[in-house]
Each structure stands twice: as C-alpha cells, then as structure tokens.
Design an enzyme around this catalytic site. Structure first.
Site, PDB file in Angstrom:
ATOM      1  N   LYS A   1       0.827  -1.205   0.000  1.00  0.00           N
ATOM      2  CA  LYS A   1       0.000   0.000   0.000  1.00  0.00           C
ATOM      3  C   LYS A   1       0.864   1.258   0.000  1.00  0.00           C
ATOM      4  O   LYS A   1       2.022   1.229   0.434  1.00  0.00           O
ATOM      5  CB  LYS A   1      -0.875   0.038   1.266  1.00  0.00           C
ATOM      6  CG  LYS A   1      -1.989  -0.958   1.324  1.00  0.00           C
ATOM      7  CD  LYS A   1      -2.764  -0.790   2.622  1.00  0.00           C
ATOM      8  CE  LYS A   1      -3.908  -1.794   2.713  1.00  0.00           C
ATOM      9  NZ  LYS A   1      -4.963  -1.508   1.733  1.00  0.00           N
TER      10      LYS A   1
ATOM     11  N   ARG B   1     -10.666 -11.061   1.516  1.00  0.00           N
ATOM     12  CA  ARG B   1     -11.497 -12.109   0.925  1.00  0.00           C
ATOM     13  C   ARG B   1     -10.830 -13.485   1.025  1.00  0.00           C
ATOM     14  O   ARG B   1     -11.516 -14.510   1.033  1.00  0.00           O
ATOM     15  CB  ARG B   1     -11.825 -11.752  -0.516  1.00  0.00           C
ATOM     16  CG  ARG B   1     -10.662 -11.757  -1.475  1.00  0.00           C
ATOM     17  CD  ARG B   1     -10.956 -10.985  -2.759  1.00  0.00           C
ATOM     18  NE  ARG B   1     -10.970  -9.540  -2.536  1.00  0.00           N
ATOM     19  CZ  ARG B   1     -11.163  -8.632  -3.488  1.00  0.00           C
ATOM     20  NH1 ARG B   1     -11.380  -9.014  -4.723  1.00  0.00           N
ATOM     21  NH2 ARG B   1     -11.157  -7.352  -3.193  1.00  0.00           N
TER      22      ARG B   1
END
Length: 521
Positions: free
Chosen positions: A301, A375
């Site tokens: 990130k 996920r």
C-alpha cells in the site's frame, strides 16, 4: 480455548483498558432540583420554541434570546442560574430520529468539555463544587417522546463521549450518568427498557471501536483473539474458542495461512457461540474480517494513511461486539461468529501474486493482488461455516474494498445479498439503530470473470471492485441465504459527527444485534 498467546512485538507496550467505560442512562419521572439539567429546544415554524426552557430554568425569554438560544440541532447554550448554578439549552430541530443522536452527543461532549476545563485548571474537588456535578445530568424529554427519541438520545450520550487512549495517566473526570426525565411514571416505565436496549447497542459499538482503535504493536492476532475470548468469559452463555496456527494448518485454512505467512505473528481463528434458543431456533452465523494490520503485502500500500490499517479488522470487531450484546440481551436464537485473524505483512515468507491457494472447502484460488487479503481469509471462514456449523443464514462483515468508498462515501455501508429479503432486513435493522445501508447488485454477467485460469477462482479479477469481491465470496457460501456487508467507508471517521468520533466508528455492530433480534421475533 485451544492455543497459546504469542507475545506482541512490543512487550513493554501500555495496554488499553477494554471495554471502555460508558455513560449510564436511565428513564425516570422525577425532576431533581439542583442537578445540572439540559432541555431540548425544538423548531417551531422557523423559530426556537422556548417554553420548556422557560418553565425548567425559570428565566425570562429575553435572557434566552440574549444567549442566542437556537433550535439548530446540537447547538448548546449555557444558561446561568441563581446561586452559581447553570443549565443547558440544546437545539433539537425538527426532532427526527437521527437528530436525537446528535442532541445526545452534543450534551455528552459539552459535559466532557466542562469537566476537562475544570480538571486542567488544577482545581481540587472542593474547589470544583458545581462542576463536579456535571458527572451526573438530567435531560427533560419532550412530552411526546417515543422509542426513537429515547434510543437516539441514549446512543448519543453514550457514544458521543467515547474516547480511546493508551496512557498511564489517570483517567480524567467523565460523564457518568444521564437521567432522561419523562412526563409521567407510566411513560418512564414504558421507555426505560428502550434505553437499556439502546445502551446495549452502544456497548456493542464501543467494544468494536476499542478493538479497532488498539494500535497494532499491541494488537496481533493472538492478542485480539485472546482479548475477545476473555471478554466473552464475562458474558453468561457466550462461549469462545481460539484456534491457533497449527490447528489452522491441520484443518486446511490455506487462505488464512497464506495471508498470515509474511508476519512473525501467526494467525488465529476466533469462534464465538451463543445458544439462546432450542434446536428449532434459527441459526445465524456471522463472519468478520480480522486483519490486525494490513501493509498490502507484496502488493504494498502507499504510505499515506497506512496507520489506519490498524482498523482493518473493524468487521471482526463489529462481530465480536455484537455477539457480546446478543448474549447479554438473551436473544432466543442460535448465533455463531467466526473471525479469521492475520497480519498481512511483507517478508520472504509472504504470499505472492500468482500463487495458488487451497481453501478449507477445497476450492483453489489464483492470487492476483496480495492487498486483496480480506477475501482470502473470509473464504476459509465461510467454507468452514457451511461445512461445520450448517447455519440457516450467513452474514459477513468486512472493510473489504476501497471501491465501496467511491460508490457510497464514508457514512453508508453496502449490502450484497443472495436474497433481496435479507438485504432489506439488514437495511431495516440499520435504520432502527441509526446506521445507513444501501443495497448493491450481484450482476450475473460478471460471474464468469471470477472463474480462474490456473485455479478454480480468481481472487481479484478486473471489473467493479466491490462487486467482484462480493461475487468471489459468494463462491464459498454453499448456496445458503447470505449477505455481505462492505464497511470500508463508514468503519473509520476523520472527524466527529452525530454520535461518531474520529477513529474507528464501530459501524455495523449494532445493526448485527438488531438483525439477530428481528430474526428471533
């Protein structure tokens, strides 16, 4: 509880006090002379209605006008009274439900400000006199106060004063109790259980905030799982089990192990169980994303804003908070919660784009982006839920996609569901407790995009980000009624608004409690 806790990376860290203390709220019928008081000022055809202030405070209307007392929602004016006493006039606007949360929060923040000003002034308890009484307040309910008014006020005064600190300093004085004064004893008896339930909603929210706000040098998966389990020990009937990394490996939790593989702090799975009904009672199962810190892994990130990734387990926090309140309320149904926990870090053992991971249910996933880690862990938990717990309904909660912030902003959660009726249940539950949800589509024309080339499914295919993530998760739900709640936007706040304070918001916790109550009816 299986497994042992792993020490955090900072053994000398100051541990936060969890759960945070909250304001007590009660509904009474007797006004108490001498106790600091607050009175709502509603709007009447564009002008503030001052009648209740005049009656309560015994001052002239000219005094209130000189103080610029207004009906603007949340605007507070201090009304000086005889003998050095004071009261507060608080604008309540048109009195719609959401306004009362703002009114309650404004009262709590005003009381805190007065207490902190007195405390910082170096006064002794003897010097503070009247100021110390601000720890206990009374608020005059409007004559037509109903359940929505009392619920909103209770949420506002309990959560608007929320504060999270990691410090060894003595706790500052705080607002301890608010009495909501009804017109009659009959009204007080009718509204008292409403305040108690709303305070339980607030407790769920505050615990979720506590866990999400805890810095990640303290909050590794072992700490989070152990802290949640210890909290559950104080709630009769709520059972907790912590699964450590060897158990996860033995049982094939490949997604959790892949995401957690780059960290020296191994993953965990938390299971919480509430059996409040007989064998015929509905069995609801929650799954909450528990990423205790998210660097993005190899798909790193940007540095800006990464400090807020301590809140990337906000979905798991909401589930933990909800379970405690569901048990305390004694709801007559069965509820199970699963929180897969991992730290997504960068190292030589981190999982990679291009890897193929095998999940608990045997499904294989082709990894495209290691920053789509939520996920991956939730796929394991959903598959485990379907095979081992056999629930009637699945609801998962996660700060899953930045795309949801683009779609709905920062104050509304998205609901993806296999059944429209379940999505509507979530929306209605949120409306009841002051949380906003918007139904999102699961378009069939994108289903083929989730199919993998080198594996059964693709983790992060091209396309609308939040939709693709939801379609991926649906692959693991076994065809059960299922709702996916993406809270990437409202799980965090940069500033105070309504009953929300800057930092982790605890969003979704009380929606889950109300959803469970609705299913139990």
């Amino acid at each position: 509880m299986s497994g042992s806790a792993t020490p955090t990376s900072n053994a000398d860290a100051i541990l936060p006090v969890i759960p945070s203390a909250l304001v007590e709220v009660d509904v009474v019928a007797r006004w108490r002379d001498g106790l600091p008081a607050a009175v709502p000022v509603p709007d009447g055809d564009g002008e503030p209605e001052l009648g209740s202030c005049l009656e309560t405070f015994g001052v002239d209307a000219a005094v209130l006008r000189a103080l610029d007392v207004s009906s603007e929602v949340g605007q507070v004016r201090t009304v000086p009274l005889s003998g050095g006493r004071f009261g507060w006039a608080i604008g309540s606007g048109d009195g719609t439900p959401g306004r009362w949360r703002t009114v309650g929060a404004a009262l709590a923040r005003t009381a805190r400000s007065r207490l902190e000003d007195s405390d910082e002034g170096g006064n002794t308890p003897e010097d503070l006199g009247e100021a110390l009484d601000v720890e206990y307040l009374q608020f005059r309910l409007p004559a037509d106060a109903d359940e929505e008014v009392v619920s909103g006020l209770t949420l506002g005064v309990t959560l608007g004063d929320y504060r999270f600190r990691v410090t060894q300093r003595a706790a500052p004085p705080r607002l301890r109790k608010v009495l909501l004064v009804a017109e009659t004893e009959e009204s007080a008896q009718r509204l008292r259980p409403v305040a108690r339930k709303a305070r339980e909603w607030a407790s769920a929210t505050a615990l979720a905030r506590d866990l999400a706000n805890t810095p990640s040098n303290i909050k590794d998966p072992a700490w989070l799982a152990t802290t949640a389990a210890k909290t559950a020990e104080h709630v009769p009937g709520l059972r907790a089990t912590v699964r450590e990394e060897k158990w996860l490996a033995d049982h094939g939790f490949g997604g959790v192990l892949a995401v957690g593989g780059g960290s020296s702090r191994p993953p965990r799975l938390l299971e919480l169980h509430w059996d409040g009904g007989d064998s015929d009672a509905p069995h609801l199962l929650f799954v909450g994303k528990g990423i205790t810190f998210d660097t993005g892994g190899i798909s790193l990130k940007p540095a800006e804003g990464m400090e807020m990734m301590r809140t990337d387990m906000a979905g798991g926090g909401a589930v933990i908070g909800a379970m405690s309140s569901i048990a305390r309320l004694g709801l007559p149904l069965r509820v199970t919660a699963l929180v897969p926990m991992a730290e997504n870090h960068v190292s030589g053992s981190a999982y990679r784009p291009g890897d193929v991971v095998r999940h608990y249910d045997g499904t294989t996933t082709e990894v495209a982006n290691t920053d789509a880690e939520g996920r991956m862990v939730m796929a394991d938990a959903l598959g485990y839920a379907v095979r081992e717990h056999r629930p009637d309904m699945l609801v998962d909660v996660a700060t899953l996609t930045g795309a949801m912030k683009v779609a709905l902003g920062l104050r509304t959660g998205g609901v993806f569901s296999s059944e429209q009726s379940l999505a509507e249940r979530v929306r209605q539950a949120g409306e009841r407790v002051g949380e906003s949800w918007w139904p999102m589509p699961l378009p069939e024309d994108h289903v083929a995009d989730v199919r993998g080339t080198n594996a059964d499914v693709r983790q992060a295919p091209e396309g609308p980000g939040a939709v693709m993530a939801a379609l991926f998760l649906r692959e693991f739900t076994g065809g059960l009624p299922w709702a996916h709640l993406d809270i990437a936007g409202p799980a965090r706040a940069e500033k105070n608004y309504d009953e929300v304070v800057a930092g982790a918001t605890g969003f979704a916790a009380r929606t889950l409690v109300q959803l469970a109550e609705g299913l139990a009816d």
